[in-house]
Design an enzyme around this catalytic site. Structure first.
Site, PDB file in Angstrom:
ATOM      1  N   ASP A  91     -10.596  -5.094  -5.180  1.00 34.37           N
ATOM      2  CA  ASP A  91      -9.374  -4.251  -3.856  1.00 34.37           C
ATOM      3  C   ASP A  91     -10.061  -3.073  -4.462  1.00 34.37           C
ATOM      4  OD1 ASP A  91      -8.638  -2.731  -1.810  1.00 34.37           O
ATOM      5  OD2 ASP A  91      -6.340  -2.824  -3.354  1.00 34.37           O
ATOM      6  N   SER A 121       0.899  -1.124   0.053  1.00 31.20           N
ATOM      7  CA  SER A 121      -0.435   0.207   0.108  1.00 31.20           C
ATOM      8  C   SER A 121       0.606   1.530   0.297  1.00 31.20           C
ATOM      9  CB  SER A 121      -1.318   0.201   1.720  1.00 31.20           C
ATOM     10  OG  SER A 121      -2.418   0.695   1.602  1.00 31.20           O
ATOM     11  N   HIS A 124      -7.959  -5.668   0.207  1.00 31.82           N
ATOM     12  CA  HIS A 124      -6.137  -4.675   0.085  1.00 31.82           C
ATOM     13  C   HIS A 124      -5.396  -5.729   1.386  1.00 31.82           C
ATOM     14  CE1 HIS A 124      -4.699  -0.576  -0.387  1.00 31.82           C
ATOM     15  NE2 HIS A 124      -3.970  -1.095   0.984  1.00 31.82           N
TER      16      HIS A 124
END
Length: 232
Positions: A177, A122, A209
């Site tokens: 996601d 991320s 995610h």
């Protein structure tokens, strides 16, 4: 600016002689130990190697604008979570300097930069792209898991301007996601490729995610391909 020595880190040591290093940067709100534990929970073991030291740094606690200024362990601030807004370059630059200090520590320990990989999950993946593409283009590779860059990122500008070799990118994303995040990740890969970067993009069905075992197993294989055992 956070000094390099103030960055806490969690380390998974190699089982033999160290000849390479991997930096794995966590997502927003997490920590180095938290990411290591998550990886271990998914794989049912550490991400470990006979010859590679895996380093999980922890981002400093700072006010985070998307959380209305509440403190969070984040690599940089964001004006908001959107690919369309400007990057918060001041905080990105500060963290590039701090993380560069950790890289230099590995160099002083005898590990050349061409035997290093930088990546993350991320926000950690975005941070890795800034760090490697702009300041450490001589490393072995970059990985970005469930990550995206802003559409006018300075990373694209630097790649187009320099026209010099940069590390290959291994990028993975869950699908769907939060479909918008997947689209941002896919668009990031396309823009990096258009800027002259060699990239791969792996989509993992039914993955949100988060990390998955198949994803981490592919990452481990890719790392070993980039950093094969040396003359230990």
């Amino acid at each position: 600016m956070a000094a390099a020595h103030s960055l806490h880190r969690c380390v998974v040591s190699q089982s033999g002689k160290q000849t390479a290093s991997v930096f794995f940067l966590h997502g927003s709100g997490d920590t180095g130990p938290g990411l290591r534990e998550w990886v271990r929970d998914v794989l049912k073991q550490d991400l470990d190697f006979p010859h590679i030291r895996v380093i999980y740094p922890t981002a400093p606690l700072r006010p985070y604008t998307p959380m209305r200024g509440a403190p969070s362990n984040v690599w940089f601030d964001r004006h908001k979570i959107s690919k369309d807004c400007p990057e918060h370059l001041e905080s990105i630059e500060s963290m590039c300097r701090s993380l560069s200090g950790l890289i230099e520590e590995e160099v002083k320990a005898g590990i050349p930069k061409e035997r290093m990989i930088i990546g993350g999950f991320s926000m950690g993946g975005a941070m890795a792209l800034h760090l490697a593409c702009r300041y450490h283009a001589d490393i072995a590779g970059i990985f970005a898991l469930s990550s995206f860059l802003n559409k006018d990122s300075v990373v694209y500008q630097v790649l187009k301007k320099n026209q010099s070799p940069v590390p290959e990118l291994f990028q993975c994303h869950g699908k769907p996601d939060q479909l918008v995040l997947y689209q941002w990740g896919e668009e990031t890969n396309g823009l990096l490729k258009a800027s002259g970067m060699k990239t791969s993009f792996q989509a993992f069905p039914n993955l949100q995610h988060e990390l998955s075992r198949p994803e981490l197993e592919q990452l481990k294989s890719w790392i070993l391909n980039k950093l094969p055992p040396g003359n230990e």
